[in-house]
Design a protein around this motif. Structure first.
Motif, PDB file in Angstrom:
ATOM      1  N   VAL A  15     -26.436 -22.952  40.880  1.00 55.86           N
ATOM      2  CA  VAL A  15     -26.518 -23.272  39.443  1.00 55.86           C
ATOM      3  C   VAL A  15     -24.897 -23.180  39.088  1.00 55.86           C
ATOM      4  CG1 VAL A  15     -27.060 -22.881  37.002  1.00 55.86           C
ATOM      5  CG2 VAL A  15     -28.740 -23.056  38.858  1.00 55.86           C
ATOM      6  N   TYR A  16     -24.410 -23.902  38.349  1.00 56.51           N
ATOM      7  CA  TYR A  16     -22.977 -23.948  37.733  1.00 56.51           C
ATOM      8  C   TYR A  16     -22.832 -24.865  36.596  1.00 56.51           C
ATOM      9  CZ  TYR A  16     -18.126 -23.418  36.962  1.00 56.51           C
ATOM     10  OH  TYR A  16     -16.759 -23.186  36.335  1.00 56.51           O
ATOM     11  N   ASN A  17     -23.125 -24.366  35.547  1.00 56.68           N
ATOM     12  CA  ASN A  17     -23.078 -25.047  34.033  1.00 56.68           C
ATOM     13  C   ASN A  17     -24.182 -26.245  33.980  1.00 56.68           C
ATOM     14  OD1 ASN A  17     -20.815 -23.485  33.060  1.00 56.68           O
ATOM     15  ND2 ASN A  17     -19.333 -25.043  34.073  1.00 56.68           N
ATOM     16  N   ALA A  18     -23.847 -27.186  33.248  1.00 56.97           N
ATOM     17  CA  ALA A  18     -24.990 -28.314  33.002  1.00 56.97           C
ATOM     18  C   ALA A  18     -26.319 -27.843  32.800  1.00 56.97           C
ATOM     19  CB  ALA A  18     -24.782 -29.262  34.255  1.00 56.97           C
ATOM     20  N   ILE A  42     -29.437 -19.240  41.730  1.00 53.43           N
ATOM     21  CA  ILE A  42     -28.266 -18.510  41.791  1.00 53.43           C
ATOM     22  C   ILE A  42     -27.419 -18.969  40.875  1.00 53.43           C
ATOM     23  CG2 ILE A  42     -26.792 -17.426  43.453  1.00 53.43           C
ATOM     24  CD1 ILE A  42     -28.418 -18.108  45.632  1.00 53.43           C
ATOM     25  N   ASP A  43     -26.971 -18.480  39.842  1.00 51.25           N
ATOM     26  CA  ASP A  43     -25.747 -18.616  38.807  1.00 51.25           C
ATOM     27  C   ASP A  43     -24.324 -18.264  39.565  1.00 51.25           C
ATOM     28  OD1 ASP A  43     -24.071 -19.269  36.934  1.00 51.25           O
ATOM     29  OD2 ASP A  43     -24.838 -17.476  35.714  1.00 51.25           O
ATOM     30  N   ASP A  44     -23.627 -19.356  39.578  1.00 51.48           N
ATOM     31  CA  ASP A  44     -22.446 -19.112  40.424  1.00 51.48           C
ATOM     32  C   ASP A  44     -21.493 -18.638  39.384  1.00 51.48           C
ATOM     33  OD1 ASP A  44     -20.443 -18.883  42.302  1.00 51.48           O
ATOM     34  OD2 ASP A  44     -20.092 -20.947  42.448  1.00 51.48           O
ATOM     35  N   ALA A  45     -21.665 -17.817  38.357  1.00 49.42           N
ATOM     36  CA  ALA A  45     -20.808 -17.282  37.325  1.00 49.42           C
ATOM     37  C   ALA A  45     -20.483 -18.151  36.425  1.00 49.42           C
ATOM     38  CB  ALA A  45     -19.540 -16.522  37.935  1.00 49.42           C
ATOM     39  N   SER A  46     -21.301 -19.051  35.975  1.00 47.80           N
ATOM     40  CA  SER A  46     -21.373 -20.391  34.912  1.00 47.80           C
ATOM     41  C   SER A  46     -20.617 -19.512  33.592  1.00 47.80           C
ATOM     42  CB  SER A  46     -22.585 -20.900  34.682  1.00 47.80           C
ATOM     43  OG  SER A  46     -23.099 -21.383  35.919  1.00 47.80           O
ATOM     44  N   THR A  67     -36.918 -16.611  41.666  1.00 43.24           N
ATOM     45  CA  THR A  67     -35.971 -15.093  41.860  1.00 43.24           C
ATOM     46  C   THR A  67     -34.869 -15.837  41.191  1.00 43.24           C
ATOM     47  OG1 THR A  67     -37.141 -14.307  43.941  1.00 43.24           O
ATOM     48  CG2 THR A  67     -34.997 -14.038  43.321  1.00 43.24           C
ATOM     49  N   LEU A  68     -34.195 -15.010  40.242  1.00 39.94           N
ATOM     50  CA  LEU A  68     -33.014 -15.136  39.481  1.00 39.94           C
ATOM     51  C   LEU A  68     -31.931 -14.191  40.177  1.00 39.94           C
ATOM     52  CD1 LEU A  68     -34.543 -15.427  35.836  1.00 39.94           C
ATOM     53  CD2 LEU A  68     -33.884 -17.107  37.582  1.00 39.94           C
ATOM     54  N   LEU A  69     -30.433 -14.741  40.504  1.00 37.10           N
ATOM     55  CA  LEU A  69     -29.439 -14.154  41.113  1.00 37.10           C
ATOM     56  C   LEU A  69     -28.341 -14.732  40.273  1.00 37.10           C
ATOM     57  CD1 LEU A  69     -30.519 -14.307  44.692  1.00 37.10           C
ATOM     58  CD2 LEU A  69     -30.972 -12.508  43.267  1.00 37.10           C
ATOM     59  N   ARG A  70     -27.405 -13.775  40.200  1.00 36.92           N
ATOM     60  CA  ARG A  70     -26.068 -14.116  39.651  1.00 36.92           C
ATOM     61  C   ARG A  70     -24.890 -13.816  40.635  1.00 36.92           C
ATOM     62  NH1 ARG A  70     -23.854 -15.721  34.708  1.00 36.92           N
ATOM     63  NH2 ARG A  70     -21.656 -14.718  34.439  1.00 36.92           N
ATOM     64  N   ASN A  71     -23.924 -14.370  40.804  1.00 31.15           N
ATOM     65  CA  ASN A  71     -22.553 -14.197  41.519  1.00 31.15           C
ATOM     66  C   ASN A  71     -21.849 -13.433  40.527  1.00 31.15           C
ATOM     67  OD1 ASN A  71     -23.605 -15.268  43.796  1.00 31.15           O
ATOM     68  ND2 ASN A  71     -22.416 -17.209  43.469  1.00 31.15           N
ATOM     69  N   THR A  73     -18.625 -13.056  40.643  1.00 30.15           N
ATOM     70  CA  THR A  73     -17.449 -13.949  40.531  1.00 30.15           C
ATOM     71  C   THR A  73     -17.819 -15.397  40.879  1.00 30.15           C
ATOM     72  OG1 THR A  73     -16.530 -13.528  42.597  1.00 30.15           O
ATOM     73  CG2 THR A  73     -15.804 -12.208  40.585  1.00 30.15           C
ATOM     74  N   ASN A  74     -17.075 -16.501  40.366  1.00 26.85           N
ATOM     75  CA  ASN A  74     -17.565 -17.747  41.050  1.00 26.85           C
ATOM     76  C   ASN A  74     -17.100 -17.929  42.480  1.00 26.85           C
ATOM     77  OD1 ASN A  74     -16.193 -20.808  41.189  1.00 26.85           O
ATOM     78  ND2 ASN A  74     -18.146 -20.706  40.173  1.00 26.85           N
ATOM     79  N   LEU A  75     -18.036 -18.102  43.218  1.00 29.61           N
ATOM     80  CA  LEU A  75     -17.878 -18.338  44.731  1.00 29.61           C
ATOM     81  C   LEU A  75     -17.594 -19.801  45.222  1.00 29.61           C
ATOM     82  CD1 LEU A  75     -20.429 -15.707  46.055  1.00 29.61           C
ATOM     83  CD2 LEU A  75     -17.891 -15.263  45.479  1.00 29.61           C
ATOM     84  N   GLY A  76     -18.100 -20.564  44.495  1.00 32.14           N
ATOM     85  CA  GLY A  76     -18.233 -21.866  44.632  1.00 32.14           C
ATOM     86  C   GLY A  76     -19.479 -22.559  45.401  1.00 32.14           C
ATOM     87  N   PHE A  77     -19.813 -23.622  45.789  1.00 31.67           N
ATOM     88  CA  PHE A  77     -21.303 -24.235  46.093  1.00 31.67           C
ATOM     89  C   PHE A  77     -21.328 -23.605  47.513  1.00 31.67           C
ATOM     90  CE2 PHE A  77     -23.956 -26.910  48.512  1.00 31.67           C
ATOM     91  CZ  PHE A  77     -25.127 -27.050  47.755  1.00 31.67           C
TER      92      PHE A  77
END
Length: 758
Positions: A15-18, A42-46, A67-71, A73-77
């Motif tokens: 997940v990233y924004n949108a 997985i939220d990529d630091a949106s 399951t909810l996860l979060r990076n 920092t932004n790692l990219g897809f």
């Protein structure tokens, strides 16, 4: 569900924004989630605060399978997807956050991968999936906001065997990866950075070691586009494509060849057909014709091209047991199916199976000559209603135009004994049992819901042979506006620059329309030194191209476009048009064309030609003697040419005629269609099952694509210990131990490990 549940699949959504897309995606997944499948977000630091709010909302719901996860920092897809793939030992579905899944999608993908242990990746069809795009290939088919994708999924499922065909690469919007494949070839290479091309690299690596990349051809997932990094896409594409081609030089040629072959076209065509049927149920029309062109073809194409909305049309041109069906789509595309009747297949089941497959609500029968026995056998006892248009008199007499041994019209005699003697004198028909012929066709005519005749003469003649089968008269309509004059016409054959008048014949002229009589008229002109020339705007049965006699008495123009007819008449200096027909016409489109182009006509005293000219006065009807004797016909032609004023008056009458319009014809014909549909359910027997999807694909000439042979050894057994070590390390490189190992390892050692993953 307890924590001890064993999940067979993790659906991983980076997940990233949108946030609106993410909400819609999650809602669709949860609506179709199985109890043995986990959804991992997985939220990529949106930076979008809406994503954080949505994750908080999901956490509050505490769905046991989410399951909810979060990076941090932004790692990219690529790295985010890898994190999800390494989360468990289950198979993984990588799903973009801008997708909408459909009913049955998960079962379809899971069943696909279970059918063959060599299947490593599975991708469904989508509206936006490059080589797996539907309905148009290799393009983004924009998905309408709020549209329900369920009918598309239903159409896919209905027309699938499924086949699970091989494809050169999976497509990353929705990609099922077998855990054994990930153990074997590793996850995405982080050389692809933020994303794009990483799934292609993985799929090509997998294929090198014997894994299959396949399509789940019975599944459909909506993909709205790469919204997470739209501004970066162009740069990412260029950079990562270069990496991909450097590692896999054959990839470009492989995909290019695949696109050129388009092996999935048949699958898409079958699904599109079914989707149209779902959108417009029971509104399919199967037109059965002979495929020989002429007025019948013009009539059929007019009904289709100017069809009211909601109707679907199919044109069948039989050749005994082989039937070609053209699906005439609303967007102008034509899809061709070639069906063949099985050796012991009943005609009712064969024709009925095609009707059930295409969801045909009624049959419009135009001709039976191309498959008389099969059509009569099927339609006389058929669950689908049909209407019949009388384009000729074949059902009354095998000569079609009711011609006797002398080649001339017999007058529509009906006495069986007399007709038997007539046919016995004609070698082409001497074995026809005319009594049985008419009995069979009588049953066919009685079974028709409606019978349509283009002229009163045709309706009356039909009633002479089948008195209890009346026909409604619906004249073939002329266009509401004839093409404007003054346009540049097709090149005409030059005539001598003199004042000899010209008479035209229009159309495709065979023996029944007077081909030999034209030749005899030309000989009479020469013998008598008559001042007249003949120009055939059209062609003879043996001369289709432009041609001119050395003395220019007879000129053949060749094929013409009706829009050119006014100018061609002017260029050839045509005074009027003649019809030297030996047999009767049931209507005559060319008479309509001649009148619309401002030319009167001299016609024989038979059939619809005489009826139409007598009703309007835009021409002249030959006497019986003039029609039967070419010398008398030529004398009548000369007499008319000698009175230019009378010819001009008749031509003015032609232009003043109020023809039956195309709109009137269409309205009346589609009223017959509605009547036929209203009668549905009164057909005989049990409804017939559709043809098997495999048979439909065969009719569409489906050919599976085969991937090129792998260029590296297969299986673990042939790989070196070093290669296996590299893969084992790669699988753990996102764990704490793996990151430590990579941080302390020499650069050369890391490069060597990575080289083993290519």
């Amino acid at each position: 569900m307890s924590a001890a549940v064993h999940y067979v699949i993790d659906i991983v959504v980076p997940v990233y924004n949108a946030v609106d897309d993410v909400r819609a995606c999650v809602a669709s997944v949860l609506a179709h989630l199985r109890p043995d499948v986990r959804l991992v977000l997985i939220d990529d630091a949106s930076p979008d605060p809406g994503i954080g709010a949505f994750f908080t909302e999901l956490a509050t719901r505490a769905h046991p399978q989410v399951t909810l996860l979060r990076n941090e920092t932004n790692l990219g897809f690529t790295a985010t997807a890898n994190r999800g793939m390494l989360l468990s030992r289950a198979d993984v579905i990588l799903l973009n956050s801008d997708t909408l899944v459909t009913p049955g999608w998960l079962d379809a993908l899971m069943h696909c991968i279970a059918t063959d242990p060599r299947i490593g990746t599975v991708t469904p069809f989508s509206n936006n999936a490059e080589i797996l795009s539907f309905p148009q290939f290799c393009v983004n088919n924009p998905w309408p906001s709020g549209a329900d994708p369920a009918p598309v999924a239903q159409a896919m499922k209905a027309m699938a065997l499924p086949t699970y065909p091989d494809i050169p690469t999976g497509v990353g919007f929705c990609l099922l990866l077998r855990r054994a494949l990930l153990d074997d070839v590793g996850v995405f290479d982080d050389a692809f950075g933020r994303g794009y091309g990483e799934e292609n690299d993985l799929c090509v690596r997998a294929a090198r070691y014997g894994w299959r990349n396949v399509l789940a051809d019975n599944a459909f997932v909506v993909h709205t586009g790469t919204r997470s990094f739209t501004t970066e896409k162009e740069a990412l594409c260029a950079r990562n494509l270069a990496i991909l081609l450097e590692r896999h030089p054959h990839y470009d040629d492989m995909v290019r060849d695949y696109i050129a072959a388009d092996p999935l076209r048949a699958l898409r065509d079958a699904a599109r057909m079914k989707l149209a049927a779902l959108a417009s149920p029971n509104r399919g029309v199967l037109h059965i014709t002979h495929g020989h062109g002429g007025g019948t073809d013009v009539y059929v194409r007019t009904l289709i091209e100017h069809s009211p909305p909601g109707w679907r049309h199919f044109v069948a041109t039989p050749a005994d047991d082989r039937w070609r069906i053209e699906e005439m789509r609303a967007d102008g595309d034509v899809v061709v199916y070639d069906f063949e009747r099985g050796e012991n297949e009943r005609w009712r089941d064969f024709l009925g199976g095609m009707c059930a497959t295409f969801d045909v609500g009624l049959v419009h029968l135009h001709q039976v000559s191309a498959c008389r026995g099969g059509i009569v056998t099927a339609l006389t006892d058929f669950p689908v209603p049909f209407v019949y248009t009388v384009h000729d008199l074949f059902i009354a007499c095998p000569t079609i135009t009711l011609q006797g041994p002398d080649g001339m019209y017999c007058g529509a005699r009906t006495d069986v004994a007399e007709c038997t003697r007539c046919l016995a004198a004609q070698p082409a028909f001497d074995r026809v049992d005319i009594a049985a012929w008419r009995t069979q066709h009588h049953a066919l005519m009685r079974a028709a819901v409606s019978r349509i005749a283009p002229s009163q003469w045709t309706a009356d003649t039909l009633s002479r042979y089948f008195p209890d089968c009346p026909a409604v008269v619906i004249p073939h309509g002329a266009p509401e506006t004839f093409p404007p004059r003054g346009r540049s016409a097709r090149m005409a054959v030059m005539l001598p620059a003199d004042d000899v008048p010209t008479v035209a014949i229009v159309g495709a002229i065979g023996p029944d329309k007077g081909a030999r009589r034209i030749e005899r008229l030309a000989e009479l002109v020469r013998a008598r030194h008559a001042r007249v020339r003949f120009v055939l705007i059209g062609y003879l049965d043996f001369q289709h191209g432009p041609w001119q006699a050395s003395d220019a008495v007879l000129t053949i123009h060749g094929h013409y476009d009706v829009v050119d007819l006014p100018d061609l008449f002017a260029q050839y200096r045509v005074a009027f048009v003649i019809y030297p027909s030996a047999g009767p016409e049931t209507f005559s489109y060319t008479l309509t064309e001649a009148w619309c182009a401002g030319r009167a006509a001299l016609v024989p005293p038979i059939g619809a030609l005489a009826e139409r000219v007598a009703a309007h006065g835009a021409g002249w009807v030959m006497t019986e003697h003039e029609w039967r004797d070419e010398a008398a016909m030529l004398e009548r032609i000369e007499a008319l040419l000698a009175d230019p004023a009378a010819v001009r008056r008749a031509s003015d009458e032609a232009l003043a005629i109020r023809q039956a319009t195309r709109a009137q014809m269409l309205a009346a014909t589609y009223a017959c269609y509605d009547e036929a549909l209203a009668s549905r359910g009164q057909g005989a027997g049990v409804p017939i099952a559709p043809l098997a999807p495999g048979r439909v694909r065969h009719a569409l000439h489906y050919r599976e694509w085969r991937p090129p042979p792998p260029d590296r050894p297969h299986g673990f057994a042939r790989r070196s210990l070093w290669t296996r070590l590299a893969r084992a390390v790669a699988r753990r490189r996102h764990t704490l131990a793996g990151r430590v190992l990579y941080s302390i390892a020499p650069d050369a050692w890391v490069s060597a490990l990575r080289s083993r993953l290519k």
